[in-house]
Design a protein around this motif. Sequence first.
Motif, PDB file in Angstrom:
ATOM      1  N   MET A 128       2.399   3.057   2.749  1.00  0.00           N
ATOM      2  CA  MET A 128       2.631   2.756   4.166  1.00  0.00           C
ATOM      3  C   MET A 128       2.056   3.841   5.073  1.00  0.00           C
ATOM      4  SD  MET A 128       6.500   1.293   3.854  1.00  0.00           S
ATOM      5  CE  MET A 128       6.514   0.547   5.467  1.00  0.00           C
ATOM      6  N   ARG A 129       0.979   4.436   4.638  1.00  0.00           N
ATOM      7  CA  ARG A 129       0.298   5.495   5.383  1.00  0.00           C
ATOM      8  C   ARG A 129       1.140   6.760   5.585  1.00  0.00           C
ATOM      9  NH1 ARG A 129      -2.031   1.016   8.919  1.00  0.00           N
ATOM     10  NH2 ARG A 129      -3.998   0.601   7.886  1.00  0.00           N
ATOM     11  N   HIS A 130       2.102   6.959   4.700  1.00  0.00           N
ATOM     12  CA  HIS A 130       2.798   8.247   4.679  1.00  0.00           C
ATOM     13  C   HIS A 130       3.279   8.517   3.264  1.00  0.00           C
ATOM     14  CE1 HIS A 130       6.883   6.460   4.787  1.00  0.00           C
ATOM     15  NE2 HIS A 130       6.361   5.590   5.624  1.00  0.00           N
ATOM     16  N   ALA A 131       3.304   9.783   2.930  1.00  0.00           N
ATOM     17  CA  ALA A 131       3.647  10.207   1.574  1.00  0.00           C
ATOM     18  C   ALA A 131       5.028   9.726   1.165  1.00  0.00           C
ATOM     19  CB  ALA A 131       3.582  11.727   1.487  1.00  0.00           C
ATOM     20  N   PHE A 132       5.167   9.428  -0.107  1.00  0.00           N
ATOM     21  CA  PHE A 132       6.438   9.063  -0.708  1.00  0.00           C
ATOM     22  C   PHE A 132       7.083   7.837  -0.043  1.00  0.00           C
ATOM     23  CE2 PHE A 132       5.951  13.731  -1.084  1.00  0.00           C
ATOM     24  CZ  PHE A 132       5.635  13.764  -2.430  1.00  0.00           C
ATOM     25  N   SER A 133       6.251   6.866   0.307  1.00  0.00           N
ATOM     26  CA  SER A 133       6.785   5.645   0.927  1.00  0.00           C
ATOM     27  C   SER A 133       7.148   4.580  -0.096  1.00  0.00           C
ATOM     28  CB  SER A 133       5.799   5.087   1.959  1.00  0.00           C
ATOM     29  OG  SER A 133       4.519   4.887   1.391  1.00  0.00           O
ATOM     30  N   HIS A 134       6.812   4.797  -1.368  1.00  0.00           N
ATOM     31  CA  HIS A 134       7.159   3.843  -2.421  1.00  0.00           C
ATOM     32  C   HIS A 134       7.506   4.599  -3.690  1.00  0.00           C
ATOM     33  CE1 HIS A 134       7.292  -0.116  -4.227  1.00  0.00           C
ATOM     34  NE2 HIS A 134       6.609   0.352  -5.262  1.00  0.00           N
ATOM     35  N   VAL A 135       8.470   4.071  -4.454  1.00  0.00           N
ATOM     36  CA  VAL A 135       8.926   4.727  -5.679  1.00  0.00           C
ATOM     37  C   VAL A 135       9.151   3.692  -6.784  1.00  0.00           C
ATOM     38  CG1 VAL A 135      11.379   4.660  -4.973  1.00  0.00           C
ATOM     39  CG2 VAL A 135      10.618   6.364  -6.652  1.00  0.00           C
ATOM     40  N   GLY A 136       8.903   4.122  -8.008  1.00  0.00           N
ATOM     41  CA  GLY A 136       9.182   3.311  -9.180  1.00  0.00           C
ATOM     42  C   GLY A 136       9.628   4.206 -10.319  1.00  0.00           C
ATOM     43  N   ILE A 137       9.950   3.589 -11.439  1.00  0.00           N
ATOM     44  CA  ILE A 137      10.411   4.306 -12.632  1.00  0.00           C
ATOM     45  C   ILE A 137       9.341   4.183 -13.711  1.00  0.00           C
ATOM     46  CG2 ILE A 137      12.167   4.416 -14.448  1.00  0.00           C
ATOM     47  CD1 ILE A 137      14.105   3.073 -12.400  1.00  0.00           C
ATOM     48  N   TYR A 138       8.891   5.323 -14.193  1.00  0.00           N
ATOM     49  CA  TYR A 138       7.877   5.344 -15.252  1.00  0.00           C
ATOM     50  C   TYR A 138       8.480   4.802 -16.541  1.00  0.00           C
ATOM     51  CZ  TYR A 138       4.051   7.052 -18.146  1.00  0.00           C
ATOM     52  OH  TYR A 138       2.982   7.139 -19.006  1.00  0.00           O
ATOM     53  N   VAL A 139       7.753   3.885 -17.207  1.00  0.00           N
ATOM     54  CA  VAL A 139       8.256   3.298 -18.454  1.00  0.00           C
ATOM     55  C   VAL A 139       7.444   3.722 -19.665  1.00  0.00           C
ATOM     56  CG1 VAL A 139       9.295   1.318 -17.285  1.00  0.00           C
ATOM     57  CG2 VAL A 139       6.975   1.115 -18.198  1.00  0.00           C
ATOM     58  N   GLY A 140       6.339   4.434 -19.456  1.00  0.00           N
ATOM     59  CA  GLY A 140       5.493   4.880 -20.550  1.00  0.00           C
ATOM     60  C   GLY A 140       4.157   4.161 -20.551  1.00  0.00           C
ATOM     61  N   ASP A 141       3.189   4.706 -21.272  1.00  0.00           N
ATOM     62  CA  ASP A 141       1.865   4.115 -21.428  1.00  0.00           C
ATOM     63  C   ASP A 141       1.180   3.820 -20.091  1.00  0.00           C
ATOM     64  OD1 ASP A 141      -0.306   3.204 -22.928  1.00  0.00           O
ATOM     65  OD2 ASP A 141       0.425   1.132 -22.921  1.00  0.00           O
ATOM     66  N   GLY A 142       1.400   4.704 -19.098  1.00  0.00           N
ATOM     67  CA  GLY A 142       0.748   4.541 -17.795  1.00  0.00           C
ATOM     68  C   GLY A 142       1.322   3.442 -16.928  1.00  0.00           C
ATOM     69  N   LYS A 143       2.498   2.925 -17.289  1.00  0.00           N
ATOM     70  CA  LYS A 143       3.087   1.808 -16.548  1.00  0.00           C
ATOM     71  C   LYS A 143       4.393   2.223 -15.884  1.00  0.00           C
ATOM     72  CE  LYS A 143       1.002  -1.818 -19.340  1.00  0.00           C
ATOM     73  NZ  LYS A 143       0.030  -1.039 -20.035  1.00  0.00           N
ATOM     74  N   PHE A 144       4.745   1.501 -14.814  1.00  0.00           N
ATOM     75  CA  PHE A 144       6.003   1.747 -14.123  1.00  0.00           C
ATOM     76  C   PHE A 144       6.625   0.428 -13.706  1.00  0.00           C
ATOM     77  CE2 PHE A 144       3.010   1.306 -10.729  1.00  0.00           C
ATOM     78  CZ  PHE A 144       3.686   0.987  -9.570  1.00  0.00           C
ATOM     79  N   ILE A 145       7.949   0.454 -13.511  1.00  0.00           N
ATOM     80  CA  ILE A 145       8.687  -0.715 -13.054  1.00  0.00           C
ATOM     81  C   ILE A 145       9.168  -0.432 -11.642  1.00  0.00           C
ATOM     82  CG2 ILE A 145      10.848   0.064 -14.143  1.00  0.00           C
ATOM     83  CD1 ILE A 145      11.472  -2.937 -14.664  1.00  0.00           C
ATOM     84  N   HIS A 146       9.066  -1.452 -10.776  1.00  0.00           N
ATOM     85  CA  HIS A 146       9.428  -1.253  -9.377  1.00  0.00           C
ATOM     86  C   HIS A 146       9.679  -2.586  -8.701  1.00  0.00           C
ATOM     87  CE1 HIS A 146       5.239  -2.078  -7.548  1.00  0.00           C
ATOM     88  NE2 HIS A 146       5.207  -2.453  -8.793  1.00  0.00           N
ATOM     89  N   SER A 147      10.196  -2.506  -7.491  1.00  0.00           N
ATOM     90  CA  SER A 147      10.366  -3.671  -6.624  1.00  0.00           C
ATOM     91  C   SER A 147       9.322  -3.517  -5.523  1.00  0.00           C
ATOM     92  CB  SER A 147      11.787  -3.696  -6.047  1.00  0.00           C
ATOM     93  OG  SER A 147      12.001  -4.891  -5.336  1.00  0.00           O
ATOM     94  N   PRO A 148       8.210  -4.269  -5.611  1.00  0.00           N
ATOM     95  CA  PRO A 148       7.016  -3.936  -4.836  1.00  0.00           C
ATOM     96  C   PRO A 148       7.002  -4.256  -3.347  1.00  0.00           C
ATOM     97  CG  PRO A 148       6.563  -5.761  -6.310  1.00  0.00           C
ATOM     98  CD  PRO A 148       7.963  -5.312  -6.584  1.00  0.00           C
ATOM     99  N   ARG A 149       7.343  -5.472  -2.957  1.00  0.00           N
ATOM    100  CA  ARG A 149       7.176  -5.830  -1.541  1.00  0.00           C
ATOM    101  C   ARG A 149       7.811  -7.184  -1.278  1.00  0.00           C
ATOM    102  NH1 ARG A 149       2.758  -7.234  -4.230  1.00  0.00           N
ATOM    103  NH2 ARG A 149       1.926  -9.327  -3.928  1.00  0.00           N
ATOM    104  N   SER A 150       7.935  -7.526  -0.013  1.00  0.00           N
ATOM    105  CA  SER A 150       8.476  -8.816   0.398  1.00  0.00           C
ATOM    106  C   SER A 150       7.697  -9.945  -0.274  1.00  0.00           C
ATOM    107  CB  SER A 150       8.382  -8.933   1.916  1.00  0.00           C
ATOM    108  OG  SER A 150       8.988 -10.118   2.341  1.00  0.00           O
ATOM    109  N   GLY A 151       8.411 -10.931  -0.781  1.00  0.00           N
ATOM    110  CA  GLY A 151       7.795 -12.063  -1.451  1.00  0.00           C
ATOM    111  C   GLY A 151       7.526 -11.831  -2.928  1.00  0.00           C
ATOM    112  N   ALA A 152       7.780 -10.628  -3.416  1.00  0.00           N
ATOM    113  CA  ALA A 152       7.533 -10.295  -4.824  1.00  0.00           C
ATOM    114  C   ALA A 152       8.863 -10.033  -5.528  1.00  0.00           C
ATOM    115  CB  ALA A 152       6.610  -9.091  -4.935  1.00  0.00           C
TER     116      ALA A 152
END
Length: 143
Positions: free
Chosen positions: A83-107
């Motif tokens: 969102m054009r500013h640092a630390f505006s989104h967060v997720g949880i690392y699950v391993g192998d370069g992947k993360f789980i998160h709740s991305p955006r409206s409609g998703a």
Amino acid sequence: MRQQMSLRASDLVVTAMGFLGVPYRRGGNSVETGFDCSGFVRAMYEQTVGLVLPRRAAEQAQATETISRDELKPGDLVFFNTMRHAFSHVGIYVGDGKFIHSPRSGAQVRVEDMRTAYWHTRFNGARRVTTARGAGDGWQAAQ
């Protein structure tokens, strides 16, 4: 102590995976209402580890220990500038370069690869929740 933290991280990832498909909702922090990114992370840590993290992604970044990308382990937090500013989104690392998160409206809560161009260019850093930090750092033990 290290083995106990590893087991908690595994439990955290398994618990988070159980929420795949829950819809995004701005300000949401439960399966009933849906989750936004920081609400999802907060709920997973509270339910699994028993720690209540701050509510906003930037506050979660501030309250946790900075680690390098190559130190990432399952259960660590990953932050992005979406969102054009640092630390505006967060997720949880699950391993192998992947993360789980709740991305955006409609998703919905989902797993994504941090190495894709979109996430790679927006990566802000990695953080670890440690039991050495406490309420003065912005989080507390769940009651």
